[in-house]
Scaffold this active site. Structure first.
Site, PDB file in Angstrom:
ATOM      1  N   ASP A 264      40.802  35.838  38.032  1.00  0.00           N
ATOM      2  CA  ASP A 264      41.573  36.800  38.817  1.00  0.00           C
ATOM      3  C   ASP A 264      40.512  37.522  39.634  1.00  0.00           C
ATOM      4  OD1 ASP A 264      42.641  39.314  39.687  1.00  0.00           O
ATOM      5  OD2 ASP A 264      44.332  38.942  38.356  1.00  0.00           O
ATOM      6  N   HIS A 265      40.444  37.243  40.929  1.00  0.00           N
ATOM      7  CA  HIS A 265      39.266  37.709  41.679  1.00  0.00           C
ATOM      8  C   HIS A 265      39.192  39.237  41.739  1.00  0.00           C
ATOM      9  CE1 HIS A 265      42.010  37.984  45.157  1.00  0.00           C
ATOM     10  NE2 HIS A 265      41.098  38.735  45.739  1.00  0.00           N
TER      11      HIS A 265
ATOM     12  N   HIS B 263      46.914  40.559  39.700  1.00  0.00           N
ATOM     13  CA  HIS B 263      45.913  41.547  40.133  1.00  0.00           C
ATOM     14  C   HIS B 263      46.291  42.976  39.721  1.00  0.00           C
ATOM     15  CE1 HIS B 263      44.484  38.186  42.303  1.00  0.00           C
ATOM     16  NE2 HIS B 263      45.214  38.324  43.387  1.00  0.00           N
TER      17      HIS B 263
HETATM   18  C1  BG6 Z   1      45.418  36.589  46.657  1.00  0.00           C
HETATM   19  C2  BG6 Z   1      46.823  36.439  47.157  1.00  0.00           C
HETATM   20  O1  BG6 Z   1      45.359  36.337  45.280  1.00  0.00           O
HETATM   21  O2  BG6 Z   1      44.957  37.911  46.909  1.00  0.00           O
HETATM   22  C3  BG6 Z   1      46.910  36.781  48.633  1.00  0.00           C
HETATM   23  O3  BG6 Z   1      47.281  35.108  46.941  1.00  0.00           O
HETATM   24  C4  BG6 Z   1      46.319  38.140  48.903  1.00  0.00           C
HETATM   25  O4  BG6 Z   1      48.260  36.737  49.094  1.00  0.00           O
HETATM   26  C5  BG6 Z   1      44.928  38.257  48.281  1.00  0.00           C
HETATM   27  O5  BG6 Z   1      46.242  38.321  50.308  1.00  0.00           O
HETATM   28  C6  BG6 Z   1      44.415  39.679  48.384  1.00  0.00           C
HETATM   29  O6  BG6 Z   1      43.078  39.698  47.996  1.00  0.00           O
HETATM   30  P1  BG6 Z   1      42.085  40.824  48.549  1.00  0.00           P
HETATM   31  O7  BG6 Z   1      40.821  40.573  47.807  1.00  0.00           O
HETATM   32  O8  BG6 Z   1      41.991  40.612  50.028  1.00  0.00           O
HETATM   33  O9  BG6 Z   1      42.730  42.130  48.221  1.00  0.00           O
END
Ligand code: BG6
Length: 497
Positions: free
Chosen positions: A184-185, A247
């Site tokens: 989960d980044h 997230h």
């Molecule tokens: C991803 C989603 O996991 O996270 C995207 O699939 C979203 O839809 C993105 O735009 C948002 O990531 P960040 O790091 O730009 O907040």
């Protein structure tokens, strides 16, 4: 943190994530001397691509997406160690020849090498990839040494409880849970990692972090982008599956969990699961705890943007939500009676992710005359992105001969204190996987516990179709119905950002 000799195989090598995030992350680890000396990258995909072309594509990706410029010296060293392997995901023979290739690299290195399989494909091919990693013997490689193969998997981990359980079974049929790294980044973001430090390395917050002092908690993950070219994927997913179930729940778990007994991966993940289990089921229906909506047209940065239903690849019958807001209660000693409000959506007023802990009003009536005293609730805002930082909102006397008050902000900005060139989330996460630290990855039972909460809501929405689906103007903060969720508690959404 030294990583052992490693070969990373990326499944889905011609995808967007590989060029935008994964290759730049590996390269930046190289710039920081964090890649092992014996490091190889193999892109795996269905399309046949000559090695030289894949190397050129990687170089182009670095020029476009790396946070630091290409250094000739490092690139000269890395480039020959990048190659491509074409094959179907359900083609066992292609996995067997991949194994030959990997063993040849290990032989050339002359010592044990760990194989790290990065699955960055659509979920429809997770199963054949995992099964073929098992059938080809790759999943068990290095078992006898302490360099057992590892697998990194990108979300979605299922689309409801049943499919998440099914995926976990497929994974654990081939791999031990300790070989598995579910990404989960958001957990790789600096500010998210700082949550534990903020809470448990500062003695001033912990005594206040409970129902005696906290009025409510608001978590916002807002984007101003629309679905762009990802309509095909997004329409199958929606804001709840795409952002909230994963997230946003990670942000909630780290904000609300009990202090872990240690910083070990298992202790932290145990606490997160305990917290998720204490969340009460949410009610659906008109007066329930959940709101969903789709964006209509509107203005973003002064430009007119189309409604979701007009975006590319969105079927005319779509009832996918691009915004969802939820009210949660956590039934434990610390949080009983404190509402947690979560919202996430696309095409909102601005891109901002933050966690706001709103404290109770000061007691007593000293400053209770609203005509003279403009008072705000003390609020601690952890700004995840952009403009990473922590802000404490408090009240102050306005200088002058009269006693008047005004809310003021105390700011800590990462960029001011630490400079702005911080590592990207994927750098930290790939390095952690290489060195075997699973703290910032999701355990199987964590995804299942989260899905247990969301599945009844998603099932209910699927039954209702477009009935009860609100809409909001692009560039706004979402539908009015999202405000209703907070009325009962006499709260209001913060103006995030
Ligand atoms: C991803 C989603 O996991 O996270 C995207 O699939 C979203 O839809 C993105 O735009 C948002 O990531 P960040 O790091 O730009 O907040």
């Amino acid at each position: 943190r030294g990583a052992p000799p490693t070969v990373i195989v990326i499944f889905g090598a011609s995808g967007d994530l590989t060029s935008r995030k994964l290759i730049p992350a590996l390269y930046n680890l190289g710039l920081d001397n964090l890649l092992p000396r014996d490091f190889h990258l193999i892109g795996y995909g269905r399309k046949p691509i000559p090695d030289e072309d894949f190397r050129n594509d990687s170089e182009a990706a670095l020029k476009e997406f790396s946070r630091r410029p290409l250094s000739d010296e490092l690139w000269k060293h890395l480039r020959p160690n990048i190659s491509y392997h074409a094959g179907g995901y359900d083609d066992l023979k292609a996995f067997e020849s991949l194994r030959e290739k990997l063993l040849a690299i290990e032989k050339e290195v002359g010592r044990d090498v760990q194989f790290l399989f990065y699955i960055s494909t659509p979920p429809s091919v997770f199963k054949p990839i995992l099964e073929n990693l098992g059938a080809s013997g790759l999943a068990k490689h290095g078992e006898e040494s302490d360099l057992a193969s590892k697998v990194i998997i990108e979300k979605p981990f299922g689309r409801d409880l049943a499919t998440a359980q099914e995926l976990n079974t497929i994974i654990t049929n081939e791999f031990d849970e300790k070989q598995v790294y579910r990404i989960d980044h958001y957990l790789g973001k600096e500010t998210v990692q700082d949550l534990m430090v903020l809470r448990f390395a500062n003695s001033i917050f912990e005594p206040l972090w409970n129902r005696n002092y906290v009025e409510c908690v608001q978590i916002t993950v807002a984007e101003n982008l629309g679905v762009g070219t990802r309509g095909g994927y997004y329409d199958q997913s929606g804001a709840t599956r795409d952002m909230l179930q994963n997230h946003t729940m990670q942000l909630l778990a780290l904000t609300a969990m009990e202090p872990p007994v240690s910083l070990s991966a298992e202790d932290i993940r145990d606490e997160k699961v305990k917290l998720l289990k204490a969340i009460q089921p949410m009610k659906t229906g008109p007066d329930g705890d959940v709101v969903r909506a789709q964006y209509g047209e509107g203005l973003i940065d002064g430009e007119r943007v189309p409604a979701y239903m007009q975006e590319k690849d969105i079927p005319a019958t779509s009832c996918t939500e691009t915004f969802a807001a939820l009210r949660m209660s956590i039934d434990n000693w610390r949080w009983q009676g404190v509402p947690f409000y979560l919202r996430s959506g696309k095409r909102l007023a601005r891109r901002v992710s933050e966690i706001a802990i709103q404290f109770k009003q000061a007691s007593g009536s000293l400053f209770s005359d609203p005509a003279r005293f403009d008072l705000a609730s003390n609020t601690l805002v952890i700004q995840i992105q952009p403009d990473e930082g922590v802000t404490l909102l408090m009240n102050s006397k306005i200088p002058g001969l009269e006693t008047r008050t005004q809310p003021v902000k105390m700011h800590f900005r990462y960029a001011t204190t630490f400079g702005s060139n911080t590592p990207e989330a994927y750098e930290r996460l790939i390095l952690d996987a290489m060195v075997g630290d699973s703290t910032l990855f999701i355990r199987g039972d964590e995804t299942e516990t989260s899905w247990k909460l969301y599945t009844p809501i998603l099932d209910h929405w699927a039954e209702c179709g477009r009935k009860g689906l609100d809409s909001y103007t692009s560039g706004s903060w979402g539908p009015l119905a999202a405000d209703r969720l907070l009325w009962e508690g006499k709260h209001e959404w913060r103006r995030a950002g």
